[in-house]
Design an enzyme around this catalytic site. Structure first.
Site, PDB file in Angstrom:
ATOM      1  CG  LEU A 100     -49.163 -52.388 -17.589  1.00 34.86           C
ATOM      2  CD1 LEU A 100     -49.848 -52.840 -18.877  1.00 34.86           C
ATOM      3  CD2 LEU A 100     -48.439 -53.571 -16.953  1.00 34.86           C
ATOM      4  CG  HIS A 109     -45.101 -54.081 -17.452  1.00 36.60           C
ATOM      5  ND1 HIS A 109     -44.961 -52.933 -16.712  1.00 36.60           N
ATOM      6  CD2 HIS A 109     -45.050 -55.094 -16.557  1.00 36.60           C
ATOM      7  CE1 HIS A 109     -44.837 -53.233 -15.433  1.00 36.60           C
ATOM      8  NE2 HIS A 109     -44.889 -54.543 -15.302  1.00 36.60           N
TER       9      HIS A 109
HETATM   10  P1  AMP Z   1     -44.548 -56.843 -12.521  1.00 38.76           P
HETATM   11  O1  AMP Z   1     -45.756 -56.159 -13.039  1.00 38.76           O
HETATM   12  O2  AMP Z   1     -43.563 -55.936 -11.863  1.00 38.76           O
HETATM   13  O3  AMP Z   1     -44.882 -58.071 -11.700  1.00 38.76           O
HETATM   14  O4  AMP Z   1     -43.771 -57.389 -13.783  1.00 38.76           O
HETATM   15  C1  AMP Z   1     -44.437 -58.146 -14.759  1.00 38.76           C
HETATM   16  C2  AMP Z   1     -43.425 -58.662 -15.737  1.00 38.76           C
HETATM   17  O5  AMP Z   1     -42.733 -57.578 -16.341  1.00 38.76           O
HETATM   18  C3  AMP Z   1     -42.351 -59.542 -15.087  1.00 38.76           C
HETATM   19  O6  AMP Z   1     -42.070 -60.639 -15.943  1.00 38.76           O
HETATM   20  C4  AMP Z   1     -41.181 -58.606 -14.975  1.00 38.76           C
HETATM   21  O7  AMP Z   1     -39.940 -59.273 -14.980  1.00 38.76           O
HETATM   22  C5  AMP Z   1     -41.354 -57.793 -16.235  1.00 38.76           C
HETATM   23  N1  AMP Z   1     -40.628 -56.512 -16.128  1.00 38.76           N
HETATM   24  C6  AMP Z   1     -40.712 -55.605 -15.126  1.00 38.76           C
HETATM   25  N2  AMP Z   1     -39.869 -54.586 -15.342  1.00 38.76           N
HETATM   26  C7  AMP Z   1     -39.227 -54.854 -16.512  1.00 38.76           C
HETATM   27  C8  AMP Z   1     -38.220 -54.183 -17.275  1.00 38.76           C
HETATM   28  N3  AMP Z   1     -37.691 -53.011 -16.875  1.00 38.76           N
HETATM   29  N4  AMP Z   1     -37.799 -54.764 -18.422  1.00 38.76           N
HETATM   30  C9  AMP Z   1     -38.319 -55.943 -18.834  1.00 38.76           C
HETATM   31  N5  AMP Z   1     -39.275 -56.622 -18.160  1.00 38.76           N
HETATM   32  C10 AMP Z   1     -39.721 -56.094 -17.014  1.00 38.76           C
END
Ligand code: AMP
Length: 281
Positions: free
Chosen positions: A33, A37
């Site tokens: 994270l 996140h």
């Molecule tokens: P992940 O752990 O990469 O699968 O991401 C989990 C959630 O966090 C997904 O809904 C992503 O779109 C969101 N997320 C990842 N990076 C960012 C960011 N920089 N800003 C906002 N949300 C993010």
């Protein structure tokens, strides 16, 4: 913050919250994270009384040559960050809870998954829609929050929930960036110091290209020039740099102020594949 690993325990807590008149949000993640996140948890708390985060590195959304085995994992650190953000529960299932012996069901969203990351990562969005369908059914939450950073994923999940009558409302939250404009990503930690210095060029080139297109430039040539700029900046290869409509992800040739559109980019830097998107106009 309780950590649960079974669907029964997850549902028992969500049921108890709802019986007490509280609304519940779910925030799916793959862990490792960062502030992006955390912002989803805060966003969720603006729309619901309690937040359940999920942590599952979903094998079905990784391609054969991708980074499933080396994907960063640190549940204790993730749990600490979630608790500090006000998250009420963490659902961290093992692979056998999600995909027990005999698991045989696919969930596929046509059309929206043809282009962009769908073309560059065959099968990726089938894995995403499969796991998100399960997580939404498991959590039975009122809302689910996804990042706009993965805009195509947000579009696919929204369409899937609509098509399958999943009653959880899907909400998108803004992209969180580093001070130099780089969109936060768990995969940024793959970057060497030199690569990290190159990485902000993706957002910069995308912003410049979006401004050109909003100013009347034809999207195709502007994006081709943007790809050249990314390669010149040090990116190893560019999977795509394209302008598409925000809702349907249909190709856009010229900017039309009455149709919301965005620029989408994905490029390889060292062993990281970085993606980003932002509005045009
Ligand atoms: P992940 O752990 O990469 O699968 O991401 C989990 C959630 O966090 C997904 O809904 C992503 O779109 C969101 N997320 C990842 N990076 C960012 C960011 N920089 N800003 C906002 N949300 C993010």
């Amino acid at each position: 913050m309780e950590i649960v690993r079974t669907v029964e325990d997850l549902r028992a807590q969500v049921r108890a919250w709802r019986a007490a008149g509280l609304t519940v949000a779910v925030v799916p993640t793959m862990g490792a994270l960062h502030e992006g996140h955390v912002s989803l948890v805060r966003h969720a708390l603006e729309h619901a009384d309690r937040v359940v985060a999920t942590l599952f590195v979903n094998p079905t959304q990784f391609g054969a040559n991708e980074d499933l085995d080396s994907y960063p994992r640190d549940e204790a650190r993730d749990a600490g960050m979630l608790q500090a953000a006000g998250c009420g529960m963490l659902f961290a299932p093992g692979v056998t809870v999600m995909y027990p012996d005999g698991f045989a069901t696919r969930v596929e969203v046509d059309g929206l998954t043809d282009a962009l990351c769908g073309a560059a990562r065959p099968g990726h969005f089938n894995g995403v829609s499969q796991v998100v369908a399960k997580l939404l059914n498991q959590a039975q939450a009122d809302i689910a929050v996804f990042g706009q950073k993965d805009w195509q994923q947000l579009a696919v999940v929204t369409r899937m929930a609509r098509d399958l009558d999943i009653p959880t409302r899907i909400i998108g939250a803004p992209t969180v960036r580093e001070a130099d404009g780089l969109a936060m990503s768990s995969r940024n930690r793959y970057l060497s110091e030199a690569e990290r210095a190159v990485a902000p060029a993706l957002a910069r080139v995308m912003r410049e290209t979006a401004e050109q297109v909003a100013g009347g430039a034809e999207a195709g040539p502007a994006c081709r020039a943007g790809i050249d700029a990314l390669l010149a900046a040090g990116f190893r290869s560019v999977d795509y740099l394209e302008v598409r409509t925000a809702d349907d992800l249909a190709p856009v040739t010229r900017f039309n102020p009455t149709v919301a559109c965005r620029i989408f980019g994905a490029a390889h830097l060292g062993r990281a594949r970085l993606i980003d998107n932002m509005p045009v106009g």
